[in-house]
Design an enzyme around this catalytic site. Structure first.
Site, PDB file in Angstrom:
ATOM      1  N   GLU A 111       0.886  -1.178   0.000  1.00 37.43           N
ATOM      2  CA  GLU A 111       0.000   0.000   0.000  1.00 37.43           C
ATOM      3  C   GLU A 111       0.913   1.214   0.000  1.00 37.43           C
ATOM      4  O   GLU A 111       1.436   1.600   1.045  1.00 37.43           O
ATOM      5  CB  GLU A 111      -0.895  -0.016   1.245  1.00 37.43           C
ATOM      6  CG  GLU A 111      -1.845  -1.203   1.319  1.00 37.43           C
ATOM      7  CD  GLU A 111      -3.052  -1.057   0.402  1.00 37.43           C
ATOM      8  OE1 GLU A 111      -3.369   0.084   0.004  1.00 37.43           O
ATOM      9  OE2 GLU A 111      -3.670  -2.077   0.059  1.00 37.43           O
ATOM     10  N   CYS A 151      -2.265   9.567   2.567  1.00 37.20           N
ATOM     11  CA  CYS A 151      -1.776   8.982   1.302  1.00 37.20           C
ATOM     12  C   CYS A 151      -2.689   9.291   0.132  1.00 37.20           C
ATOM     13  O   CYS A 151      -2.233   9.461  -0.984  1.00 37.20           O
ATOM     14  CB  CYS A 151      -1.590   7.480   1.466  1.00 37.20           C
ATOM     15  SG  CYS A 151      -3.087   6.642   1.990  1.00 37.20           S
TER      16      CYS A 151
END
Ligand code: NAD
Length: 453
Positions: free
Chosen positions: A207, A241
């Protein structure tokens, strides 16, 4: 560390984690530990970067509770053996798919949502029946300590253990053999993890991050667009993010857009006192970010203070792709605004960059929506919204290309931590002798026919 890893391997072989009741019990226990210790968790994260209880609940603990409840509720269904049809060449037989846990898993977390990014994958790993070693980010040291204290006090190290540490400890862990590695963090470290996993052919979920664009078309609903965009960009002081990293706004509404953004920032009163803003995580990042504020391009904001690790929500305009701020992921409260006139042109420019983790488009025009969905590749996104796609666990969350490999959340997390074993089961009462020697044209003809069915 070596002993814990060995013990987890032995424990997995006892098959205890494979029982549904074991998993449900562990999930319930995790939820009650978190609930009983919310105050401790709030205090730790506030010391680390002034994150408020409201934000910690809404974008960390609340999501984790929901994840746990969903896993408990659906676990039986997700773990069920799934029958599928059998093709005629195998007649008579049954075919089915058996979900099984990978085994011993390593989860490495990032610092920016330290509870959520460490525990959400752990919940999926527990639900799927794995053992877990969790290595949270060492950067917010109080939250890392809080996680280690709570988990290690309440779970057997044979099953679920937190190992704290930085590069040395993570390097040691990565050199061991795992059945699955789940990593959240930056692209460069993601590459280190992938390389280490390749040595043992260990499956990975990565991720990662990158520069996520937002496109604001001339036909958008400007007021709502700006409200949602400013919230998404400055949540967690831009240290998210999937935050919009930069904005392409249509030239015809550029001035109105910038003014509206400034107004929205002012109306939001982002401050530590209001508990709707957080510190930059450390001095290193503070320096990196303040260096990105080009005074010649400053439209609004730009104030900062290293003692408090504060950076005011900042808008930059007249930005071009050649500006330094357009090189790497910003990961902070600075929003560069670029203007465009031709959608094709910006689609082309976004395509020249690594595939982003997210992409956001604000428009009421169906053909614009369609073009973005059809022509750009990115992990996840929203139309007329930003960030909120992450809150729907039915949507797989992850990147593509340089922004990541694999996805999780809800059932997608369960699948990420499971291997799907395919089984063909045959009875002994019938043998279709077609595959055996001696071969013949007649047999071949029948096989060809059966393969067509
Ligand atoms: P990071 O890559 O610096 O650190 C992540 C983890 O890797 C930490 O646990 C750290 O201890 C470990 N690590 C650091 N250096 C290492 C090394 N040399 N060898 C082995 N392990 C090492 O990332 P970060 O600063 O914690 O997080 C910021 C980045 O993570 C941003 O790029 C952001 O976009 C990305 N991110 C992605 C997601 C997502 O879900 N896709 C979520 C949060 C953050």
């Amino acid at each position: 560390m070596k002993k814990i890893i060995q013990d987890q391997r032995l424990f997995f072989h006892t098959n205890q984690t494979k029982s549904i009741s074991f998993r449900i019990k562990a999930l319930k226990k995790l939820k009650s530990i978190l609930q009983e210790n919310e105050t401790l968790l709030y205090e730790a994260i506030y010391i680390d970067f002034k994150k408020s209880a409201f934000d910690t609940y809404t974008n960390e603990l609340g999501l984790l509770y929901k994840d746990i409840d969903e896993a408990i509720h659906h676990l039986k269904k997700w773990s069920k053996i799934k029958s599928v049809s059998t093709n005629w060449v195998n007649f008579p037989a049954k075919s089915y798919i058996v979900p099984e846990p990978f085994g011993n898993t390593l989860i490495i977390g990032a610092w920016n949502y330290p509870y959520q990014l460490s525990l959400a994958p752990a919940i999926a790993a527990i639900a799927a029946g794995n053992t877990i070693i969790l290595k949270p980010s060492e950067v917010p040291k109080n939250t890392s300590r809080a996680l280690a204290t709570l988990i290690n006090k309440n779970f057997s190290p044979n099953f679920f253990n937190v190992i704290e540490g930085g590069v040395d400890e993570t390097t040691y862990l990565l050199n061991q053999k795992w059945d699955k590695i789940f990593f959240t963090g930056s692209v460069p470290i993601g590459k280190i993890v992938y390389e280490a996993a390749a040595k043992h052919l260990t499956p990975v979920t990565l991720e990662l991050g990158g520069k996520s664009p937002a496109i604001v078309a001339s036909d958008c609903d400007l007021k709502t667009t700006v409200k949602r965009l400013i919230w998404a960009k400055f949540l967690n002081a831009g240290q998210t993010c999937i935050a919009p990293d930069y904005v392409y706004v249509h030239k015809t509404i550029e001035t109105d857009f910038l003014k509206a953004c400034q107004k929205e920032i002012e109306a939001s009163h982002f401050s530590f006192e209001n508990q709707n803003y957080v510190q930059i995580i450390n001095e290193k990042n503070h320096k990196r970010l303040t260096n990105l504020i080009d005074p010649n391009k400053l439209f609004f904001g730009g104030n900062h203070n290293i003692e408090n690790r504060y950076i005011q929500p900042t808008l930059l305009n007249n930005i071009t792709e050649d500006d330094t701020i357009m090189k790497d992921e910003i990961f902070g409260p600075i929003l560069p605004v670029l203007s465009y006139t031709d959608l094709s042109d910006i689609i082309h420019k976004i395509k020249q960059r690594p595939k982003p983790l997210s992409c956001y488009v604000f428009t009421n025009d169906n053909s614009t929506k369609k073009r973005i969905l059809n022509e750009l590749s990115f992990g996840s996104g929203s139309i007329n919204e930003a960030i909120m796609q992450i809150s729907n666990s039915k949507l797989p969350f992850g990147g593509v290309g340089e922004s990541g490999i694999g996805s999780y959340h809800g059932e997608h997390g369960f699948r990420t931590f499971s291997h799907y074993k395919s089984i063909l089961e045959k009875p002994n009462w019938f043998e279709l002798n077609l595959k055996y020697f001696p071969h013949s044209l007649k047999k071949l003809k029948i096989i060809k026919f059966l393969l067509k069915l």
